[in-house]
Write an enzyme that holds these catalytic residues in place. Structure first.
Site, mmCIF file in Angstrom:
data_model
loop_
_atom_site.group_PDB
_atom_site.id
_atom_site.type_symbol
_atom_site.label_atom_id
_atom_site.label_comp_id
_atom_site.label_asym_id
_atom_site.label_seq_id
_atom_site.Cartn_x
_atom_site.Cartn_y
_atom_site.Cartn_z
ATOM 1 N N SER A 127 0.814 -1.207 0.000
ATOM 2 C CA SER A 127 0.000 0.000 0.000
ATOM 3 C C SER A 127 0.851 1.261 0.000
ATOM 4 O O SER A 127 0.487 2.266 -0.615
ATOM 5 C CB SER A 127 -0.893 0.019 1.241
ATOM 6 O OG SER A 127 -1.675 -1.141 1.317
ATOM 7 N N LYS A 145 13.231 -0.758 -0.376
ATOM 8 C CA LYS A 145 11.813 -0.477 -0.136
ATOM 9 C C LYS A 145 11.575 0.996 -0.450
ATOM 10 O O LYS A 145 11.960 1.899 0.318
ATOM 11 C CB LYS A 145 11.445 -0.789 1.316
ATOM 12 C CG LYS A 145 9.977 -0.571 1.633
ATOM 13 C CD LYS A 145 9.661 -0.984 3.068
ATOM 14 C CE LYS A 145 8.182 -0.751 3.386
ATOM 15 N NZ LYS A 145 7.839 -1.167 4.764
ATOM 16 N N ASP A 277 1.792 -6.819 12.509
ATOM 17 C CA ASP A 277 1.338 -7.112 11.140
ATOM 18 C C ASP A 277 1.989 -8.398 10.626
ATOM 19 O O ASP A 277 2.534 -8.425 9.527
ATOM 20 C CB ASP A 277 1.690 -5.927 10.240
ATOM 21 C CG ASP A 277 0.827 -5.862 8.984
ATOM 22 O OD1 ASP A 277 -0.245 -6.496 8.974
ATOM 23 O OD2 ASP A 277 1.220 -5.181 8.026
#
Length: 427
Positions: A127, A145, A277
């Site tokens: 996302s 990233k 998560d």
């Protein structure tokens, strides 16, 4: 949260309103037909599936919000949570043009200057960021990233709008007593934390230090000298494949599942710094018999009193002490009564809640019982909803993360005893 211009929220609200009208025009007739032909349950499933697809179309803010909010099964229908759980790692990657813009923002050029080679397409898309593979001049491979360009502005506007809608929703009679603003505020802060790559870098360092002595568990090392505020550079971990567990011997799968539980135990009950998560896209096992934990953007530090309450809850759960479990849960409510604190007893409504939790624990947990966190969690949520009592976010979300983790761990080894996660966790 930074102040968002009113015109930006108004434009976004208009776009969402149009999307809602279009979706309603398609979904409501379909709902009516399916309800007549197949019943209310199938019709609701259709609506939840359509809603999940619409969330994907609305963009990364709503995907991330739905991912986190979908773990609150005490406040959302279980079938809806099942659908929202499918949103993990199903986000369209950035285009090459967008990627070039993001590289220029991070490093001032279309390819980071320290790389000998950069793969043109991302390995994975989330996302908030996409992950690329690069090679250093000395041949070492790294994972980069890269934050999506413009994502901060879009997400902050969306979150400001969602928070405003939540304040209005709390006035609805059906939602009275439900801590909607508390839920939305907590999720918003979690999402904003994931936008802060410098914070994530610090989270990675903390987790690596905390879990360094947990056997068979790795967290990729960060390269801070190569990283920037919009790009994090890690050691590249090859062979990250969700299908690896099925190719490993049963004994290795069982060992690695226990290793991941040991890591969760240390995070939750020892350090009080929790990766919230741990879905299958963030936990992998390698053919060489190691477990890997990725992406520490959504990590929280538990207040000391919450850490102790959660620790005592899971200890009492393993012992089958249902009454004390109920008292602890009552103490964790958003409008926490005095029950569960030394020297205080629950009132009549609280006593009924504690009794129902005690009965649930007696049926579900304790020595010699095959414990299933998902079934137990759903039972807890049903009790909470029936009594209109809802856990505060800083207690609920770490516990919800364990439900996500259980699904992940059972994918590694179905026979794992999830009560291991709370072993030796007592206060």
């Amino acid at each position: 949260m930074d102040r968002v211009p009113a015109h930006r929220m108004l434009l976004r609200a208009c776009a969402l309103g149009v999307a809602a009208v279009v979706e309603s025009a398609v979904t409501l007739p379909a709902y009516a037909c399916v309800r007549v032909v197949a019943g209310r349950s199938r019709a609701r499933r259709l609506v939840y599936r359509r809603l999940t697809r619409r969330v994907q179309a609305l963009g990364p803010t709503f995907v991330k919000f739905a991912q986190i909010a979908g773990s609150r099964r005490d406040m959302l229908p279980p079938d809806l949570c099942d659908e929202l759980s499918r949103l993990h790692d199903r986000v369209r990657p950035v285009s090459r043009r967008q990627a070039e813009r993001a590289w220029r923002r991070a490093y001032g050029r279309p390819v980071p200057p320290f790389l000998a080679r950069l793969d043109p397409g991302p390995m994975a898309g989330g996302s908030i960021a996409c992950v690329y593979r690069g090679v250093l001049p000395d041949g070492r491979v790294v994972a980069l990233k890269l934050k999506r360009p413009g994502i901060d502005r879009v997400m902050r506007a969306d979150l400001a709008l969602i928070r405003r809608l939540a304040r209005g929703a709390e006035r609805l009679s059906r939602l009275r007593g439900m801590p909607v603003a508390d839920l939305v505020g907590y999720v918003s802060e979690a999402i904003l934390g994931q936008l802060d790559f410098q914070r994530e870098a610090a989270n990675i360092v903390t987790l690596r230090e905390n879990l360094a002595r947990v056997p068979d568990v790795d967290i990729p090392a960060l390269h801070p000298e190569l990283s920037r505020p919009t790009c994090l550079v890690f050691d590249y971990i090859p062979d990250l494949d969700a299908g690896t567990p099925q190719a490993l011997p049963d004994a290795v799968r069982a060992r690695l599942a226990s290793a991941v539980l040991a890591a969760a135990h240390k995070m939750m009950f020892v350090d009080g710094f929790v990766h919230c998560d741990l879905h299958p896209g963030n936990v992998y096992v390698l053919p060489r018999g190691r477990a890997v934990i990725l992406d520490a953007g959504y990590s929280v530090r538990l207040p000391e009193d919450v850490r102790k309450l959660i620790g005592e809850f899971f200890t009492c759960l393993a012992l089958g002490d249902g009454r004390r479990c109920g008292e602890i849960m009552l103490a964790s409510m958003a409008d926490a009564p005095d029950a569960g604190r030394p020297g205080h007893a629950p009132g009549r409504a609280g006593e009924a809640f504690v009794a129902d939790i005690a009965a649930l624990v007696e049926r579900s947990a304790g020595p010699g019982r095959a414990f299933d966190m998902a079934s137990f969690g759903n039972g807890v949520f049903e009790v909470q909803s029936a009594h209109r009592l809802y856990a505060a976010a800083d207690f609920a979300f770490p516990v919800m993360s364990l439900m996500i983790l259980e699904s992940t761990v059972r994918g590694l080894w179905p026979g794992v005893d999830f009560q291991q996660v709370g072993s030796s966790a007592g206060c």
